[in-house]
Design an enzyme around this catalytic site. Structure first.
Site, PDB file in Angstrom:
ATOM      1  N   ILE A  14     -24.358   8.289   5.634  1.00 38.82           N
ATOM      2  CA  ILE A  14     -23.268   8.762   6.483  1.00 38.82           C
ATOM      3  C   ILE A  14     -21.910   8.468   5.845  1.00 38.82           C
ATOM      4  O   ILE A  14     -21.002   9.276   5.888  1.00 38.82           O
ATOM      5  CB  ILE A  14     -23.328   8.092   7.879  1.00 38.82           C
ATOM      6  CG1 ILE A  14     -24.655   8.399   8.559  1.00 38.82           C
ATOM      7  CG2 ILE A  14     -22.148   8.506   8.744  1.00 38.82           C
ATOM      8  CD1 ILE A  14     -24.891   9.867   8.849  1.00 38.82           C
ATOM      9  N   GLU A 119     -26.284  -7.647   5.647  1.00 41.63           N
ATOM     10  CA  GLU A 119     -25.445  -8.626   4.965  1.00 41.63           C
ATOM     11  C   GLU A 119     -26.077 -10.013   5.029  1.00 41.63           C
ATOM     12  O   GLU A 119     -26.438 -10.502   6.102  1.00 41.63           O
ATOM     13  CB  GLU A 119     -24.046  -8.689   5.584  1.00 41.63           C
ATOM     14  CG  GLU A 119     -23.170  -9.723   4.883  1.00 41.63           C
ATOM     15  CD  GLU A 119     -21.833  -9.959   5.562  1.00 41.63           C
ATOM     16  OE1 GLU A 119     -20.919 -10.425   4.878  1.00 41.63           O
ATOM     17  OE2 GLU A 119     -21.717  -9.693   6.773  1.00 41.63           O
ATOM     18  N   GLU A 140      -5.132  -8.036  -4.510  1.00 40.07           N
ATOM     19  CA  GLU A 140      -3.812  -7.461  -4.222  1.00 40.07           C
ATOM     20  C   GLU A 140      -3.593  -7.162  -2.739  1.00 40.07           C
ATOM     21  O   GLU A 140      -2.453  -7.087  -2.283  1.00 40.07           O
ATOM     22  CB  GLU A 140      -3.571  -6.202  -5.049  1.00 40.07           C
ATOM     23  CG  GLU A 140      -4.530  -5.063  -4.734  1.00 40.07           C
ATOM     24  CD  GLU A 140      -4.297  -3.849  -5.610  1.00 40.07           C
ATOM     25  OE1 GLU A 140      -4.644  -2.747  -5.147  1.00 40.07           O
ATOM     26  OE2 GLU A 140      -3.795  -3.999  -6.721  1.00 40.07           O
TER      27      GLU A 140
END
Length: 183
Positions: A14, A119, A140
């Protein structure tokens, strides 16, 4: 197939992003019926419980967009492709805190949300911390405040819901249990 296992019939990608991918799987249930499962695929992560020589915990405070608030956490980060969890832990500790460590010990690995995501977080404890000459080298798009707090302060931050994520609560609870076992 075990009596609880779900057999994947099809899988439809997806979304594919920088950190996660999302897929919808059609599965055959143990009773023969079918259902859909929305699954978040994640490369895995590490979390580090850094302890100073005086037993303070080095933590970071950062804004978490999904929560629309700042929270206090132990340093953590995702595994890079081909990187071993231990390497990631050393890298993330240095990047987020500017500390190196003499000792890095794996404590445990756990799944964060197995109902919809794969996870896995590998938790390490870092001791013998030494501040590097260079400051932390954050990504960053990463902004943090560095904190050093006692175990008692961490427990208070949990009560105040300023520490509000599972990996950090787990790490603080681990320390609490270690202290209780010493008594």
């Amino acid at each position: 197939m075990s009596r609880l296992e779900e057999k994947t019939i099809s899988s439809e990608p997806i979304f594919s992003g920088k950190i996660i991918t999302l897929q919808v799987d059609e599965v055959e249930l143990p009773n023969g019926r079918t259902s859909k499962r929305e699954i978040v695929k994640h490369p895995g992560a590490v979390a580090i419980l850094p302890l100073t020589n005086d037993n303070n915990i080095v933590m970071v405070e950062q804004f978490r967009k999904p929560l629309e608030r700042t929270i206090v956490e132990i340093p953590a980060g995702k595994l890079e492709k081909g990187e071993e969890p231990r390497e990631t832990a050393i890298r993330e500790l240095e990047e987020e805190t500017g500390y190196e460590c003499d000792s890095l010990e794996w404590l445990i690995s756990f799944y964060t949300s197995p109902g919809f995501a794969d996870e896995i977080v590998h938790l390490y404890i870092a001791k013998g911390l030494k501040k590097k000459k260079d400051a932390a080298t954050l990504d960053e798009d990463e902004f943090v405040n560095l904190l050093e707090i006692s175990l008692d302060e961490a427990i208070q931050l949990i009560k105040e819901q300023k520490i509000y994520d599972a990996k950090t609560v787990y790490a603080v609870t681990y320390l609490q249990l270690q202290e209780a076992m010493k008594k």
